[in-house]
Every structure is written in C-alpha cells, then in structure tokens.
Design a protein around this motif. Structure first.
Motif, PDB file in Angstrom:
ATOM      1  N   GLN A   1      -9.001   5.082   9.511  1.00  0.00           N
ATOM      2  CA  GLN A   1     -10.279   4.353   9.535  1.00  0.00           C
ATOM      3  C   GLN A   1     -10.286   3.304  10.635  1.00  0.00           C
ATOM      4  OE1 GLN A   1     -10.437   2.671   5.513  1.00  0.00           O
ATOM      5  NE2 GLN A   1     -10.151   0.647   6.365  1.00  0.00           N
ATOM      6  N   GLY A   2      -9.109   2.721  10.953  1.00  0.00           N
ATOM      7  CA  GLY A   2      -9.022   1.764  12.049  1.00  0.00           C
ATOM      8  C   GLY A   2      -9.347   2.415  13.374  1.00  0.00           C
TER       9      GLY A   2
ATOM     10  N   GLN B   1     -14.086   2.454  11.251  1.00  0.00           N
ATOM     11  CA  GLN B   1     -14.876   2.613  10.018  1.00  0.00           C
ATOM     12  C   GLN B   1     -14.363   1.722   8.899  1.00  0.00           C
ATOM     13  OE1 GLN B   1     -14.448   6.780   9.221  1.00  0.00           O
ATOM     14  NE2 GLN B   1     -16.088   7.351  10.618  1.00  0.00           N
ATOM     15  N   SER B   2     -14.008   0.475   9.233  1.00  0.00           N
ATOM     16  CA  SER B   2     -13.384  -0.364   8.215  1.00  0.00           C
ATOM     17  C   SER B   2     -14.383  -1.201   7.435  1.00  0.00           C
ATOM     18  CB  SER B   2     -12.341  -1.277   8.856  1.00  0.00           C
ATOM     19  OG  SER B   2     -11.254  -0.499   9.266  1.00  0.00           O
TER      20      SER B   2
ATOM     21  N   ILE C   1      -8.026  -2.653  14.111  1.00  0.00           N
ATOM     22  CA  ILE C   1      -8.798  -3.447  13.154  1.00  0.00           C
ATOM     23  C   ILE C   1      -8.544  -4.927  13.439  1.00  0.00           C
ATOM     24  CG2 ILE C   1      -9.149  -3.983  10.721  1.00  0.00           C
ATOM     25  CD1 ILE C   1      -7.908  -1.187  10.147  1.00  0.00           C
TER      26      ILE C   1
ATOM     27  N   LEU D   1       0.852  -1.196   0.000  1.00  0.00           N
ATOM     28  CA  LEU D   1       0.000   0.000   0.000  1.00  0.00           C
ATOM     29  C   LEU D   1       0.888   1.247   0.000  1.00  0.00           C
ATOM     30  CD1 LEU D   1      -2.736  -0.978   2.633  1.00  0.00           C
ATOM     31  CD2 LEU D   1      -2.759  -1.310   0.163  1.00  0.00           C
ATOM     32  N   THR D   2       0.342   2.336  -0.557  1.00  0.00           N
ATOM     33  CA  THR D   2       1.120   3.570  -0.569  1.00  0.00           C
ATOM     34  C   THR D   2       1.150   4.166   0.835  1.00  0.00           C
ATOM     35  OG1 THR D   2      -0.808   4.927  -1.012  1.00  0.00           O
ATOM     36  CG2 THR D   2       0.350   4.069  -2.930  1.00  0.00           C
TER      37      THR D   2
ATOM     38  N   LEU E   1      -9.156  -1.886   1.831  1.00  0.00           N
ATOM     39  CA  LEU E   1      -7.915  -1.394   2.438  1.00  0.00           C
ATOM     40  C   LEU E   1      -7.637  -2.160   3.730  1.00  0.00           C
ATOM     41  CD1 LEU E   1      -5.923   0.774   1.614  1.00  0.00           C
ATOM     42  CD2 LEU E   1      -7.192   2.416   3.006  1.00  0.00           C
TER      43      LEU E   1
ATOM     44  N   LEU F   1      -3.821  -1.059  14.915  1.00  0.00           N
ATOM     45  CA  LEU F   1      -4.568   0.106  14.421  1.00  0.00           C
ATOM     46  C   LEU F   1      -6.038   0.015  14.806  1.00  0.00           C
ATOM     47  CD1 LEU F   1      -3.086   0.449  10.834  1.00  0.00           C
ATOM     48  CD2 LEU F   1      -2.599   1.858  12.828  1.00  0.00           C
TER      49      LEU F   1
ATOM     50  N   ARG G   1     -11.127  -1.321  -3.583  1.00  0.00           N
ATOM     51  CA  ARG G   1     -10.745   0.073  -3.342  1.00  0.00           C
ATOM     52  C   ARG G   1     -11.463   0.682  -2.155  1.00  0.00           C
ATOM     53  NH1 ARG G   1      -9.858   2.697  -9.215  1.00  0.00           N
ATOM     54  NH2 ARG G   1      -8.500   1.048  -9.951  1.00  0.00           N
TER      55      ARG G   1
ATOM     56  N   VAL H   1      -4.429   6.247   5.695  1.00  0.00           N
ATOM     57  CA  VAL H   1      -5.897   6.174   5.673  1.00  0.00           C
ATOM     58  C   VAL H   1      -6.363   4.943   6.452  1.00  0.00           C
ATOM     59  CG1 VAL H   1      -7.898   5.749   4.185  1.00  0.00           C
ATOM     60  CG2 VAL H   1      -6.233   7.487   3.545  1.00  0.00           C
ATOM     61  N   LEU H   2      -5.644   3.847   6.269  1.00  0.00           N
ATOM     62  CA  LEU H   2      -5.960   2.613   6.998  1.00  0.00           C
ATOM     63  C   LEU H   2      -5.914   2.868   8.509  1.00  0.00           C
ATOM     64  CD1 LEU H   2      -6.420  -0.475   6.792  1.00  0.00           C
ATOM     65  CD2 LEU H   2      -3.949  -0.751   6.795  1.00  0.00           C
ATOM     66  N   ALA H   3      -4.892   3.602   8.937  1.00  0.00           N
ATOM     67  CA  ALA H   3      -4.761   3.901  10.364  1.00  0.00           C
ATOM     68  C   ALA H   3      -5.937   4.756  10.848  1.00  0.00           C
ATOM     69  CB  ALA H   3      -3.439   4.613  10.626  1.00  0.00           C
TER      70      ALA H   3
ATOM     71  N   ALA I   1     -12.003   4.213  -0.545  1.00  0.00           N
ATOM     72  CA  ALA I   1     -11.486   4.759   0.712  1.00  0.00           C
ATOM     73  C   ALA I   1     -10.822   6.113   0.492  1.00  0.00           C
ATOM     74  CB  ALA I   1     -10.502   3.777   1.326  1.00  0.00           C
ATOM     75  N   LEU I   2     -10.093   6.240  -0.618  1.00  0.00           N
ATOM     76  CA  LEU I   2      -9.335   7.470  -0.837  1.00  0.00           C
ATOM     77  C   LEU I   2     -10.221   8.620  -1.297  1.00  0.00           C
ATOM     78  CD1 LEU I   2      -5.996   6.221  -2.434  1.00  0.00           C
ATOM     79  CD2 LEU I   2      -6.575   6.620  -0.057  1.00  0.00           C
TER      80      LEU I   2
ATOM     81  N   ARG J   1      -9.219  11.087   4.235  1.00  0.00           N
ATOM     82  CA  ARG J   1      -8.021  11.452   3.512  1.00  0.00           C
ATOM     83  C   ARG J   1      -7.369  12.693   4.103  1.00  0.00           C
ATOM     84  NH1 ARG J   1      -7.077  10.907  -2.797  1.00  0.00           N
ATOM     85  NH2 ARG J   1      -5.120  12.022  -2.911  1.00  0.00           N
TER      86      ARG J   1
ATOM     87  N   ARG K   1     -12.983   1.064   1.827  1.00  0.00           N
ATOM     88  CA  ARG K   1     -12.335   1.027   3.133  1.00  0.00           C
ATOM     89  C   ARG K   1     -12.142  -0.419   3.572  1.00  0.00           C
ATOM     90  NH1 ARG K   1     -16.182   4.324   6.583  1.00  0.00           N
ATOM     91  NH2 ARG K   1     -17.505   4.198   4.773  1.00  0.00           N
TER      92      ARG K   1
ATOM     93  N   GLN L   1      -2.251   5.372   1.616  1.00  0.00           N
ATOM     94  CA  GLN L   1      -3.175   4.278   1.944  1.00  0.00           C
ATOM     95  C   GLN L   1      -2.917   3.734   3.346  1.00  0.00           C
ATOM     96  OE1 GLN L   1      -2.394   1.842  -1.559  1.00  0.00           O
ATOM     97  NE2 GLN L   1      -4.516   2.061  -2.213  1.00  0.00           N
TER      98      GLN L   1
ATOM     99  N   ASP M   1     -12.892   9.452   0.333  1.00  0.00           N
ATOM    100  CA  ASP M   1     -13.528   9.984   1.528  1.00  0.00           C
ATOM    101  C   ASP M   1     -12.698  11.160   2.045  1.00  0.00           C
ATOM    102  OD1 ASP M   1     -14.281  10.475   4.201  1.00  0.00           O
ATOM    103  OD2 ASP M   1     -15.188   8.484   4.314  1.00  0.00           O
TER     104      ASP M   1
ATOM    105  N   MET N   1       1.124   6.702  11.525  1.00  0.00           N
ATOM    106  CA  MET N   1       0.005   5.786  11.740  1.00  0.00           C
ATOM    107  C   MET N   1      -0.359   5.729  13.223  1.00  0.00           C
ATOM    108  SD  MET N   1       1.245   2.901   9.018  1.00  0.00           S
ATOM    109  CE  MET N   1      -0.119   1.763   9.051  1.00  0.00           C
TER     110      MET N   1
END
Lengths: 251, 327
Positions: free
Chosen positions: A106-107, A111-112, B216, A95-96, B199, B214, B194, A102-104, A119-120, A126, B196, A99, A122, A161
C-alpha cells in the motif's frame, strides 16, 4: 554502456569538521550488483542515507532513472522505485509478516489513506503481498508477528517489502549481517536472483558474498571512493590492500 | 483475541446495566457517574488513537477537551442571553441543538489538533510531550483571561442542550446519548485500527524510517491520526460541559490532560476498551476511596505505579492477556 538506473554525482556531506561523504560519485547500471565496501567509519551508512533521502547532501546530486531526486524526501524516492533495506532489521515488530508486506504494497501504491475497509480484506493488496512473501520463502510464516521471526527470516521479510516497491534499484545495507554460513549462502542465492528484478547497490562486510556476487566493487575510505573496478582488479589493487583489506582476505 | 472480545462485551453491558439498575432503584447520582464514565472514556478513546495507535504521547489533550467544552458554551451562551452569536458580517444565532454543537466541537477539536500537531510533530520523544503540554497551558491561560466566557470563574449554561426526540434533562436519556456516542467512537476506532490507514499508522509508530522507505510519510500519517484524536476528544469536551452545564478553564488544565492519559494507561494502551475500563476504574476509585480519605489520589498513584511496573497492558491486558495479531 547503458543508461545508469541510479547515479550519484560528487556527493558531499560534512558533520561539523568531519567530512563524512567527500565527493562521492558512482553509478548503478541495469542487471548489475555493485558492491560498496570499506572499513568501519568509512561513511557507508551516511552514503546510503544520502542516496535513500534520509540525509540531505551539502552538495552534489542523486539521480534515479534519469530524474534528479536530490530534493525529494525518502518517501518520494521510495515511490519512485528506490528500495532500501536497513543495517539493523527494520520491520514493524508487532505486525505479522503478512501485515508488513501489505504495508509495503500500500505504501508503494500510495494507498495508505483508507480509513474504513480492513487492509487485509483488500484482495488486490493481499494478493500482491502474498506473492512477495512467497518469493522469499516465508509463506508458511505469514501469520507470525515479525518480531518473533528468526534473524534470517526477518532479513528475507525486508527483501519481500523491498520487492513490493516494484523497485528500479535496490540499496541493501549489509543484508548478511548477523547470519550464519547457511543463512548467508541462502541470501547470496536470493540476491543473485533479485538482480534480474533490479540492479543492487550492495553494502556488505561478508567478502565471500561480495566476491561471489559483485560485478563491480567500489572501496570507500574516509568518505572517498579510493578504487572502483571488477573483483579481480580490487583484489590486486595495492592501495586497497594498504587501506583496507587484510592480506589474507585477498588470497 | 476471543477473551478480549468477551471482556469488551462484558464492560459494554455493565456500563449500560448500571444506570438502568440505578434508575430502577431511584439513584440518579449513579446515572450521572455512569454518564461521566462514558464521556471521559470517549475522551480517552480519542487520546488512545494518538497514544496507543500512533505512539504520540500527548500531554496536551486537555486543549481539545476544553475547546470542545468552550465550543458548546460559545454556541449555547448567546441563546440564554437572548443575543445573537455574531452580527457581522451576517447575523448568526446561537444554538441549543446538540447535533450542531457536537459537529462544531468535533471540528474545533480537529482544527486545533491540526495546528498543534503540525508544529509538535516536528519533534519527538520528550520534546513532543513538552510542546503539547505548552500548547495546552497556552490555551488554559487564554481561557482564564477571556472575560466574555467567565474568565477564571467559568460560565454556567443553565439548561442542558437539547437533542431531537429526547428529553436530555432526564439523566437516563442523556446517559443513553453519551453511551451511544461512545459506542460509535469505539466502533470507528476499531475499524480505523484495521484499515490501511491503521496499518500505516502502526508502521509509522513502530518504525518511522522503514515507513518512509516504503513511500509512506510518517509525519502525514501521524498528523492525520492526531487530528482524528483531537476531534474525538473535542466531542467528549462538549458532552462533558453539557453534563455539568458548566465550562471553566479547569477543563483545559494540564491535570485534565494527565487524567485522560491515566484512563488510557490504567485500562491498557492501544487496547480498544482500555479507556472505558480506565475511566470506570478512575471514577470508582475517586468515589470509593474519596469516601475513606481525601488523600485518595495517593492510592490512585500507587495503583498506577503497579500497573505501569507489573501490568503493561493495563486492566484489559492483565485480564485478557497479550494482544493477538488479528487475522
């Protein structure tokens, strides 16, 4: 004395006959950096696992912001504000940078489980992620896969993160590991800044960094804390000298 | 990315063009082959969500494929026997309507994946492979010893089920249905990757410890993906049974699990159109090489070995290059 943010009471864990954690108690108070040092095999990583919730203690208690979280798993503790970094860089390599951040976010927000919107796309997610990336100085690297980052950059991404969790306490496992002198200096400055965000329990082998940053130092040997005090006290503690620190390191 | 998008479009158009040309040339058998490719690709799209996106190497996806097939038989067999599906506590009639059968097969596949996944995901690595295989075999032997639906011999459904407004007995129309379902599944799979959730799933695959740190839970994320995966493969099973107008325990066998996995690996793990390319290549090899030699699977094995050793991205990866992170 103010109420500790993170408190560990008489934590015990044995692997067979090995007492990896043997009655450890420690506190982390607002605004401080509490360094945990000790020789290899002292049980530092085990203690971090117990605090973060990836290991379950045989006895003892972990309290976060006054709440007993001993029975909670790692994900619950993370959402309660315990931000952890790993000894070996742990990011999602494919992941970039963006990303990962963003993962962190939403975690942290729980909101996963959104299945349709990208995701990107939002803006709220973001925006928060980009702010954390900017904080650690990685804004111009945000489209790079995390696996292609230099070691020091990956360390900083991990901190971004951790920041996304809106942490009450950081638990950082050797953030300087594998860094050159310049990288270590930058990281020291960053950590000094982060302590205003939340107190830091810092496990570190780099003694320059520990002595520069720590308000308190605890020394872990064979699963026990043998000494705890200010940097000056630890430097002169004869038991610590004998058990762990080379004489030359204390000069 | 652009190259892969063009390649995907080319594959989608080719899969549509071949049966249209076959219709014009009066080759209904080719239409059946294309339909088979679409259905098997759909099963692979399901597995790819578990295997590619979630890193769950399931050797038990035949369970969901077969459950979808048997869901079709359970609903459609009473109709051809002029019996109700059940009489107690309320009388329920069977059905020959595809939309209802598809819904039932999708639900059945998803529920089975929930049960199997909830237990299997407590393990990982080679244990996960073995336990999914074991569940698959359990269902296989159950089907063999289930006389109501033909046991070892399987069960024929003599007339293909119907779809409102279409004549499903017409090969091209049935193909169009399967193709449509495949395209919807591919679109869903792309949106999912793509989102959430996608991801979070990528995070859980690449670094479960970090995901937990994190906030999750990797287990919940992976189980959800496994359920979605099983549901899609279940739907493919219902279509496959309808294509053959026949269900048998072979749909549940571990060879079927292996073949679905071969489609994904041949085409490219985690690549959107990987299962489509893989299923198409598999069917082509089966029919071309199968014409030369009954040992065609030897050549398939060599091709597979070559791809695993030298082309990690499968067919799609070889042609389109490394996957570029989107955005």
């Amino acid at each position: 004395m103010t109420e500790p943010v993170l408190e560990v009471r008489n934590l015990q864990l044995s692997f067979g006959a090995l007492r990896a954690t043997d009655g450890v108690s420690l506190t982390l108070c607002p605004g401080e950096i509490h360094a945990l040092i000790g020789p290899n095999g002292a049980g530092k990583s085990t203690l971090i696992g117990l605090i973060a919730g990836t290991l379950k203690p045989d006895a003892g208690q972990v309290r976060l912001a006054g709440r007993d979280v001993t029975a909670a798993d790692a994900a619950v503790r993370a959402r309660a504000g315990l931000a952890r970094s790993f000894q070996v860089s742990a990011v999602a390599a494919d992941l970039t940078v963006l990303q990962n951040a963003v993962l962190a976010v939403q975690g942290a927000r729980g909101q996963s489980f959104g299945f349709f919107r990208p995701a990107l796309a939002d803006a709220a997610l973001r925006g928060a992620a980009e702010a954390h990336i900017a904080r650690v100085g990685l804004s111009d690297r945000r489209t790079i896969p995390a696996g292609d980052l230099a070691h020091g950059e990956r360390r900083r991404l991990e901190l971004a993160m951790a920041l996304a969790l809106a942490p009450r306490a950081f638990v950082l496992d050797e953030p300087m590991a594998g860094m050159g002198p310049d990288g270590a200096r930058e990281m020291t400055a960053l950590l000094d800044d982060l302590r205003h965000e939340a107190p830091i329990l810092l496990v570190e082998h780099d003694m320059d960094a520990v002595f520069a940053l720590a308000d308190r130092v605890s020394v872990l040997v064979s699963g026990r804390i043998i000494a705890s005090g200010t940097v000056a006290e630890i430097r002169t503690d004869p038991e610590v000298r004998r058990a762990y620190l080379g004489e030359e390191m204390l000069e | 990315m652009r190259r892969e998008a063009i390649l995907n479009a080319a594959i989608a158009i080719a899969l549509l063009a071949v049966p249209l040309a076959a219709q014009a040339m009066g080759e209904p058998f080719v239409i059946t082959l294309a339909t088979k490719v679409a259905i098997l690709a759909l099963a692979g799209v399901g597995l790819n969500i578990a295997l590619g996106l979630g890193g769950m190497v399931s050797l038990g996806h035949a369970a969901f494929f077969g459950i979808g097939g048997y869901a079709m038989a359970v609903l459609a067999a009473p109709v051809q026997a002029y019996e109700p599906l059940m009489t107690w506590p309320v009388e329920v009639a069977g059905t020959k309507s595809m939309p209802i059968i598809w819904l039932a097969a999708t639900l059945a596949g998803g529920l089975a994946a929930l049960a199997i996944g909830a237990l299997s995901l407590r393990t990982s690595g080679v244990y996960f492979i073995m336990i999914t295989l074991a569940f698959g075999q359990m269902l296989y032997y159950f089907a063999i010893s289930w006389p109501a639906y033909g046991g070892e011999d399987g069960l024929s459904i003599y007339v293909r089920n119907g779809f409102p407004g279409l004549n499903t007995l017409e090969p091209l129309q049935f193909f169009a249905l399967c193709y449509g379902v495949l395209m919807v599944a591919l679109l869903f799979s792309r949106v999912l990757a793509r989102s959430r959730f996608g991801l979070a799933l990528a995070g859980a695959r690449q670094n479960p410890l970090r995901s937990a740190a994190l906030g999750i839970r990797p287990y919940s994320v992976k189980l959800t993906a496994f359920v979605i995966s099983g549901a899609i493969t279940g739907l493919a099973g219902a279509l496959f049974a309808d294509l053959n107008r026949f269900v048998s325990p072979a749909m549940l066998s571990w060879q079927t699990s292996g073949e679905i996995m071969v489609f994904v690996i041949l085409g490219g793990v985690a690549r959107l159109f990987g299962p489509v390319a893989g299923a198409a290549l598999f069917i082509l090899l089966e029919h071309w090489l199968g014409g030369f030699s009954e040992y065609w699977k030897l050549f398939l094995g060599l091709a597979l070995l070559g791809i695993v050793l030298f082309a990690r991205g499968g067919l799609i990866g070889t042609i389109a290059g490394r996957e570029v992170a989107h955005d």
